[in-house]
Enzyme design. Structure first.
Site, mmCIF file in Angstrom:
data_model
loop_
_atom_site.group_PDB
_atom_site.id
_atom_site.type_symbol
_atom_site.label_atom_id
_atom_site.label_comp_id
_atom_site.label_asym_id
_atom_site.label_seq_id
_atom_site.Cartn_x
_atom_site.Cartn_y
_atom_site.Cartn_z
ATOM 1 N N ARG A 1 0.870 -1.316 0.236
ATOM 2 C CA ARG A 1 -0.313 -0.007 -0.207
ATOM 3 C C ARG A 1 1.138 1.069 0.193
ATOM 4 O O ARG A 1 1.676 1.520 0.797
ATOM 5 C CB ARG A 1 -1.064 -0.252 1.496
ATOM 6 N N THR B 1 -1.144 7.425 -0.414
ATOM 7 C CA THR B 1 -2.190 7.455 -1.417
ATOM 8 C C THR B 1 -3.417 6.234 -0.916
ATOM 9 O O THR B 1 -4.913 6.037 -1.087
ATOM 10 C CB THR B 1 -2.123 6.969 -3.295
ATOM 11 N N ASP C 1 0.783 -2.882 12.806
ATOM 12 C CA ASP C 1 1.238 -3.659 11.502
ATOM 13 C C ASP C 1 1.757 -4.894 11.679
ATOM 14 O O ASP C 1 2.844 -5.724 11.711
ATOM 15 C CB ASP C 1 2.696 -2.795 11.134
ATOM 16 N N ASP D 1 5.181 -6.033 9.952
ATOM 17 C CA ASP D 1 6.533 -5.648 11.208
ATOM 18 C C ASP D 1 6.158 -6.319 12.404
ATOM 19 O O ASP D 1 6.946 -6.829 13.133
ATOM 20 C CB ASP D 1 5.913 -3.991 11.450
#
Length: 217
Positions: A103, A107, A205, A208
């Protein structure tokens, strides 16, 4: 399009542990594997089967086996890799393809950087695995990749989903692929997306946390 949110105390318990910021990477990986295995059991109830004759110690009878070709599992890199062992426990003979989609953090749109899928998926069932269904852009692109190559159905297994992402995928599939079968299977449907596109309450995340990095957002 079928959307299923798991309703089981074991899954809810493991999701709670998964969310905890104090959960170590090793425990996080183990929880992901366990959750994916539990979700896969329900998600694969629609897999194609065929009759087969089998000889028992007493007689010959008719059973069933997964139809050929077996489903193609598609982890969406990188976080989808952390889900692969959980699903191959139940589908050890399935083929595996890979999609690398990330991603754009400005944006919030998906960008594809790797594609390792067969060119011809005519009539195949595919299983897409990605921990987080946030905006829905990544999953929509992945569904498009599979269906453009001829796949007949897509089973999508995610750990957490946001209502915005579920709606985005549902609208996309209805508009673009009304003749294909798509199902989404979630361990939990969360409250919302925040202003930078993360699921709330979420778990940070997933990539992560799976791979031992210290940043959770």
């Amino acid at each position: 399009m079928e959307i299923t949110v798991a309703d089981h105390p074991l899954i809810a318990h493991k999701v709670t542990l998964l969310r905890d910021v104090n959960t170590s990477s090793s425990q996080f990986r183990q929880l992901v594997e366990e959750l994916v295995t539990l979700l896969t059991f329900e998600a694969t109830k629609s897999l194609a089967i065929e009759n087969v004759e089998v000889t028992t110690p007493l007689t010959t009878t008719t059973g069933v086996r997964l139809a050929k070709p077996t489903p193609l599992i598609i982890p969406i890199l990188r976080a989808g890799l952390g889900m692969l062992s959980g699903i191959t426990k139940l589908l050890p003979d399935a083929e595996v393809g890979f999609l690398g989609i990330k991603r754009n953090e400005e944006t919030l749109q998906p960008e594809t950087y790797a594609n390792r899928l067969p060119d011809d998926l005519s009539g195949r069932q595919v299983i897409l695995i990605d921990p987080m269904l946030a905006t829905g852009g990544t999953l929509n692109d992945s569904i498009d990749y599979a269906f453009e190559r001829g796949a007949k159905s897509a089973i999508c297994i995610c750990l957490l989903g946001a209502p915005e992402g579920v709606e985005a995928v549902s609208s996309h599939v209805i508009a673009r692929w009304p003749d294909r079968t798509v199902s989404i299977h979630l361990a939990a449907l969360d409250e919302k997306l925040n202003d930078v596109g993360y699921i709330v309450p979420g778990l940070g995340d997933a990539g992560d946390r799976l791979f031992g990095l210290t940043k959770h957002l």
